[in-house]
Design an enzyme around this catalytic site. Sequence first.
Site, short mmCIF file in Angstrom:
data_model
loop_
_atom_site.label_atom_id
_atom_site.label_comp_id
_atom_site.label_asym_id
_atom_site.label_seq_id
_atom_site.Cartn_x
_atom_site.Cartn_y
_atom_site.Cartn_z
N HIS A 141 0.81 -1.23 0.00
CA HIS A 141 0.00 0.00 0.00
C HIS A 141 0.83 1.27 0.00
CE1 HIS A 141 -3.68 -2.20 0.25
NE2 HIS A 141 -3.17 -2.94 1.20
N HIS A 179 0.66 -16.71 7.66
CA HIS A 179 1.09 -15.51 6.95
C HIS A 179 2.25 -14.88 7.73
CE1 HIS A 179 0.82 -12.07 4.30
NE2 HIS A 179 -0.16 -12.65 3.63
N ASP A 185 -6.12 -14.32 -3.87
CA ASP A 185 -6.14 -15.41 -4.83
C ASP A 185 -6.48 -16.72 -4.15
OD1 ASP A 185 -5.24 -14.60 -7.55
OD2 ASP A 185 -3.57 -13.75 -6.42
#
Lengths: 358, 358, 358, 358
Positions: free
Chosen positions: C17, C104, C330
Amino acid sequence: MSSFGTLFKVTTYGESHCKSVGCIVENVPPGLDITEADIQPQLSRRRPGQSDLTTARDEKDRVEIQSGTEFGVTLGTPIGMVIKNQDQRPHDYSEMDDYPRPSHADLTYLLKYGVKASSGGGRSSARETIGRVAAGAIAEKYLYQAFGIEIVGFVSSVGTVHLENVTDLLNTLSRVQVDQYPTRCPDTCTSEKMTRRILEAKANQDSIGGTVTCVIRNAPSGLGEPCFDKLEAKLAHAMLSIPATKAFEIGSGFGGCQFPGSQHNDVYQMGEKGLTTFTNNSGGVQGGISNGEHIYFKVGFKSPATIGLAQKTASYAGVQGELKAKGRHDPCVVPRAVPIVEAMAAMVIMEYVIFWLG
Amino acid sequence: MSSFGTLFKVTTYGESHCKSVGCIVENVPPGLDITEADIQPQLSRRRPGQSDLTTARDEKDRVEIQSGTEFGVTLGTPIGMVIKNQDQRPHDYSEMDDYPRPSHADLTYLLKYGVKASSGGGRSSARETIGRVAAGAIAEKYLYQAFGIEIVGFVSSVGTVHLENVTDLLNTLSRVQVDQYPTRCPDTCTSEKMTRRILEAKANQDSIGGTVTCVIRNAPSGLGEPCFDKLEAKLAHAMLSIPATKAFEIGSGFGGCQFPGSQHNDVYQMGEKGLTTFTNNSGGVQGGISNGEHIYFKVGFKSPATIGLAQKTASYAGVQGELKAKGRHDPCVVPRAVPIVEAMAAMVIMEYVIFWLG
Amino acid sequence: MSSFGTLFKVTTYGESHCKSVGCIVENVPPGLDITEADIQPQLSRRRPGQSDLTTARDEKDRVEIQSGTEFGVTLGTPIGMVIKNQDQRPHDYSEMDDYPRPSHADLTYLLKYGVKASSGGGRSSARETIGRVAAGAIAEKYLYQAFGIEIVGFVSSVGTVHLENVTDLLNTLSRVQVDQYPTRCPDTCTSEKMTRRILEAKANQDSIGGTVTCVIRNAPSGLGEPCFDKLEAKLAHAMLSIPATKAFEIGSGFGGCQFPGSQHNDVYQMGEKGLTTFTNNSGGVQGGISNGEHIYFKVGFKSPATIGLAQKTASYAGVQGELKAKGRHDPCVVPRAVPIVEAMAAMVIMEYVIFWLG
Amino acid sequence: MSSFGTLFKVTTYGESHCKSVGCIVENVPPGLDITEADIQPQLSRRRPGQSDLTTARDEKDRVEIQSGTEFGVTLGTPIGMVIKNQDQRPHDYSEMDDYPRPSHADLTYLLKYGVKASSGGGRSSARETIGRVAAGAIAEKYLYQAFGIEIVGFVSSVGTVHLENVTDLLNTLSRVQVDQYPTRCPDTCTSEKMTRRILEAKANQDSIGGTVTCVIRNAPSGLGEPCFDKLEAKLAHAMLSIPATKAFEIGSGFGGCQFPGSQHNDVYQMGEKGLTTFTNNSGGVQGGISNGEHIYFKVGFKSPATIGLAQKTASYAGVQGELKAKGRHDPCVVPRAVPIVEAMAAMVIMEYVIFWLG
């Protein structure tokens, strides 16, 4: 770290009083004739005990190739070299147990590592440079065979005794000529003055500094990089990594910075093989890249820190006292520094040549 | 290559006449407050068009941070920075299509790459240093916040005009003081002489060299490495990678090499926080490792190669002729070189600090 | 660090970002025709929003070359590239403020840096790979022009759906053929099964893993290094640096380790240009050095960690709860991973080629 | 190149039939107790002649520390180590003068270097790994003393004989337990099957491949880098640099790529010292950075290329014929590969630890 170079990489090990010193040399081109006989001469030029002007510490400094060659020919694999430390007298410097030698690495090593190596100064010892000289000798042989590159260093000053007209010597001076003088200053009269200055320091149990000038002849043009890895930047790095160095200048150096561009610029003329410069204030490098002219530079060495003369200084414990260093030490390092400067120069050029050639 | 440093790594891109110049800065510690406002001041000190003494080329040199910060705080990820090239006039230097500028990189680039970049000299342009200054500003902020490290550079000579008693300035001099003088030489009388010398060069369409001295205060002891990566070696590498540099010396430098050890050695005394040295001929570094004293050094810059004055020189084709360089160029680079020297010094110290701290 | 390679060095910046992502590519050979049109196709193959099988996040991913080329030809200087982040929606992932996503990088980044980047995962975002793909495209163009080297990746499994007889495809498969299948698995029947598996995962708000196989054709023999920098070692390094990868194998891989030498050895036969191997279990590399046969390898990608399906897990505060990740993601990364694998392969080969060629 | 690591840097030298093999290890922390007795055990686990399952070539492989320690304590300076080659029989492999061994490095070395090293395969010899094991032993001692890090490798398959339930062993398995089995597979029944498979290969003058699994326990969280230098990427690099390796997988590996995210993700729970994962499919690494769980991975080794069994293959001259390799060689390398895998793992972790700690 103890490596120099990325493509022609030299990694050294060894302190003053350990079992051996040595190095691993990576990316020596395969097919080069190399035996100990190619390496020993520069080690012998570097070793102590060569003359009255150097320390009496007697080291044979015999190199033994461990790997990377077969039947005297390089394989392309790393060349390991070992040089045994023969003359170990770790107890000579006993006073150093109490005092950090002024301007030596004793205190900074302790601050950095928290461990005090035994007498001799550990890795800051001049013996650390043996691996450099051995590696440089291999580079030099390749550079000479492949390109005719010649690297010749010499003493250009001792104390306030300066060799005049240094640039006149750059075209033809050889190591054989340099070695005719115990100071390695290739001028009879100046060399004698330097000898007297060194012997005076020795007699006083004092020391004296000086400079080494070095020329690299026949380096091809195009060696070097535009930005952070300019040829002069790596040379400066190489030279300031030699113990006791304080200063570096290429070409016209600090002196040249006083002149206007109209006098300092090296204008071009047509030569046999292409454009050459009329003068060589650039020292063979423009924009960080060699232009085919002689590359020459000067390196300043301070007076050795270890002196017998009494110094009023503080002990590790902070107590004011007097240190008279015992042991053998050089009154002046520049004669012995000549092959070290040559070795580092050879490593720098070799790095660029390997990158350039692949 | 276009990277400097291993742990605090700065990679730059950009030539004189491309879309933008910039850099990627790796390993900036996370949690540091950084916005463009921290970086712009040093870019503005470097940029052209600051005074009569510099080139009229007008570049805003506005830095834009692309990544690595959020809400003005660093994330620990790479900081990308872009500075647009606004004032592109690629056709000013038309005569250079025929002549390689003497002592410039035109010929060596062509020899190395076989491609002639458009007018402006490509990567050898001073615009290449913008990325360095931007990166250095980040390092400086960290070093100051974490250790109180202050890095202050100033002009110590222009041509044969030398600032006297330089070491007296090292304890307290600030950038604000330095910037009160258009030459960045912090002495009214000397600065005026320098100004006259630069304006004389400018009037003659000639150029003139000089030196920058720089001090690093409050660096912790223990920074540096024993062998190839001595602190002074990396500083020398850093400084000689700046365009137009010819020489480097640390502490007492070449001059100090003339003195005997008994005078040159920095003897110890007990200070408040441990041993300190009575003198600082070492320039804050012993055996390649900082000792907690001021680190100071001097860098020599030659006179800019591009001059309007006619030079009798050969063309690329080897034909003897006369080159009068057109376009805007600095008569003397040292005032603008000050922030570049500071930036490179900051990068070197930052590299060691990150290694030291982890 | 954020650099890959020593001679062909790629340094990237950018998070999910921030303002832009990009890279600097060093040592691109001069004189190569390169414009954005050479780079965009691989970026477009990588970008999100290509089909129903990928995330709906819509990014144009338009590359802009900043430096290093003039009139569409490389100068030999670093190529800076910038790709603006257009579709920034930093508030989608609000639940992540409380929960580290299982598997993650949310937690490990926080542990390492002590700073929590805003929603999107910071540098662990797949957007980090854009710079890699841009750089790889330049390498590929050079490798193809100089040697006819072709690099073709394809999806060889999704979940438990495996493409059979993979080695049969290695001789002739092209990217055009691969791109005829939305899964990038070049077999109609298998591709359809994979599509169903991916859509099933998507419908379940779940995700699924898979593998990418890649072949490098026409690489010259002699690329690679004997010891630590074996060709397969650098390929493994390159591939395991891609986000979400878990496994790498070259040639016959894990399966081949089950066979005796008498069956696994690639015996020689005389070919047109010298010795070739009868089989290619080695995957084109022997002793770390290419032998001129096809280099092929397989990379395993785990199922994406971010899923909409509820996961019972602990919050940063250690409170057990339930995380349903919002935002676009995804269901399966392997179709989009193909150009990333190709790019990393190109970088590795380019590194060796530059070293080999100089 | 022959160096591994940037901060904890290991440089090796040596071929099969040279005077010695060895290494230089840089950045070993000062103050660590290290003598030959700390290093010899792993060398002895690696050395030939341990059992019927390995080559009869008898090498004592006695390490001698040359530098970097004093009185058994590290100084912070490079540690040089030399291991003499005692059993040199360069004439055993005479047939290799005519034939490049299939799937060995004979041909690729010749293609790369243009020099044929004497019988033994030069740098591709397994003796090259001695320096790695010596260096790894130093890293291991530090890691254990500083963090309690334990690194344990074991054989998880030979040919088609696979050890089941490997992950059950990861919590407690020790080297002592592993060494109770001649195969180094810590399960009586499986080990016996493996022994039979290896002896079968030996009897046939053939060879067989296998895998080594390795666990790193107690590594702190936060080790690793986000992008190109992910922990798993460096581990993969390290492992694929070991001779005869073909494949690497971390955590759940290729198998895990078949599962959906909802099953594969390692959800969090609160533990004593912070968040821990319920499962460990990630193998202790998320986003390239360690999370404090066990780091585990598997490495595939092909069957040794040198076999006594006749192979129909072409000579260097391109003439079809038959090669029966003479000399001593291992029928299966995995038992002896265990300490090599452990050493490389230790080097990788040490690199990150030094960076992390400073």
